[in-house]
Design a protein around this motif. Structure first.
Motif, PDB file in Angstrom:
ATOM      1  N   LEU A  21       7.599 -25.079 -37.652  1.00  0.00           N
ATOM      2  CA  LEU A  21       6.623 -25.960 -38.277  1.00  0.00           C
ATOM      3  C   LEU A  21       6.292 -25.313 -39.612  1.00  0.00           C
ATOM      4  O   LEU A  21       5.818 -24.168 -39.642  1.00  0.00           O
ATOM      5  CB  LEU A  21       5.347 -26.080 -37.434  1.00  0.00           C
ATOM      6  N   LEU A  74       5.636 -21.353 -38.825  1.00  0.00           N
ATOM      7  CA  LEU A  74       5.345 -21.183 -37.402  1.00  0.00           C
ATOM      8  C   LEU A  74       6.549 -21.528 -36.539  1.00  0.00           C
ATOM      9  O   LEU A  74       7.364 -22.385 -36.897  1.00  0.00           O
ATOM     10  CB  LEU A  74       4.165 -22.079 -37.015  1.00  0.00           C
ATOM     11  N   VAL A  76       7.619 -22.759 -32.626  1.00  0.00           N
ATOM     12  CA  VAL A  76       7.183 -23.318 -31.351  1.00  0.00           C
ATOM     13  C   VAL A  76       8.369 -23.300 -30.397  1.00  0.00           C
ATOM     14  O   VAL A  76       9.487 -23.643 -30.774  1.00  0.00           O
ATOM     15  CB  VAL A  76       6.593 -24.742 -31.492  1.00  0.00           C
ATOM     16  N   ALA A 107      -1.043 -25.380 -33.003  1.00  0.00           N
ATOM     17  CA  ALA A 107      -0.087 -25.964 -33.951  1.00  0.00           C
ATOM     18  C   ALA A 107      -0.815 -26.976 -34.833  1.00  0.00           C
ATOM     19  O   ALA A 107      -1.680 -27.709 -34.349  1.00  0.00           O
ATOM     20  CB  ALA A 107       1.034 -26.647 -33.190  1.00  0.00           C
ATOM     21  N   VAL A 153       2.697 -21.248 -29.807  1.00  0.00           N
ATOM     22  CA  VAL A 153       2.825 -21.308 -31.264  1.00  0.00           C
ATOM     23  C   VAL A 153       2.631 -19.896 -31.787  1.00  0.00           C
ATOM     24  O   VAL A 153       1.618 -19.242 -31.495  1.00  0.00           O
ATOM     25  CB  VAL A 153       1.751 -22.227 -31.891  1.00  0.00           C
TER      26      VAL A 153
END
Length: 184
Positions: free
Chosen positions: A164, A42, A44, A3, A11
């Motif tokens: 993200l 992204l 997570v 990440a 991730v």
């Protein structure tokens, strides 16, 4: 994959985990055409009981409080007409509802939408509402400080998991308007 911010065990590109996202968010990721390649968005995996910003930042790494962006739904009223809009500010600030939002929408009164309205209209879970996948035609107001951030943490449409994304990606979301001073 690592990440760009925070300490996360898992991730993955958001486009590879569409089943982990709420349906509106998955649809927006599937149709992504913003200024940032979809591969830079992204996902997570995070615990739902740690979805609230302060708890999340403490659990997943230093600097996350400053790198988190909150998305809130605001109802603007002028006479009998109600306009719903989403506002995104860094979590270290609050939305200037009675100033910047009210002026931008041209309404007499602006206030945070009820939880039932926010959840019902977005199709997202409370605590996971995100600017990606909002209803078509909604204005999206994004504070300039969010857009300037290299990466920010935002909701995934669910309490479990976060996205993200480069801050500038949010400027390319349909309906987005970048405002200086939205977060105060």
């Amino acid at each position: 994959m690592r990440a760009p911010i925070g300490n996360f065990d898992s991730v993955r590109p958001a486009a590879e985990v569409l089943d982990e996202l709420s349906p509106p968010v998955a649809g927006a990721i599937r149709a992504w055409s913003g200024p940032v390649p979809v591969e830079q968005l992204l996902y997570v995996d995070t615990a739902p009981e740690r979805a609230d910003t302060a708890v999340f930042a403490e659990a997943y790494g230093p600097g996350l409080l400053e790198s988190s962006a909150n998305c809130v739904v605001v109802a603007g009223k002028r006479g009998q007409s109600v306009t719903l809009t989403a506002c995104v500010v860094l979590s270290t600030t609050r939305v200037d509802v009675n100033g910047a939002v009210r002026r931008h929408l041209g309404v007499r009164k602006a206030s945070f939408a009820s939880m039932d309205t926010a959840v019902g209209e977005t199709g997202m879970e409370y605590g996971g509402i995100t600017p990606i996948g909002l209803p078509e035609g909604w204005p999206l107001l994004v504070d300039a400080a969010v857009v300037d951030a290299p990466y920010v943490v935002i909701g995934s449409g669910r309490r479990r998991g976060k996205l993200l994304v480069p801050g500038k990606a949010l400027a390319g979301v349909p309906g987005a308007v970048v405002l200086d001073g939205l977060g105060i």
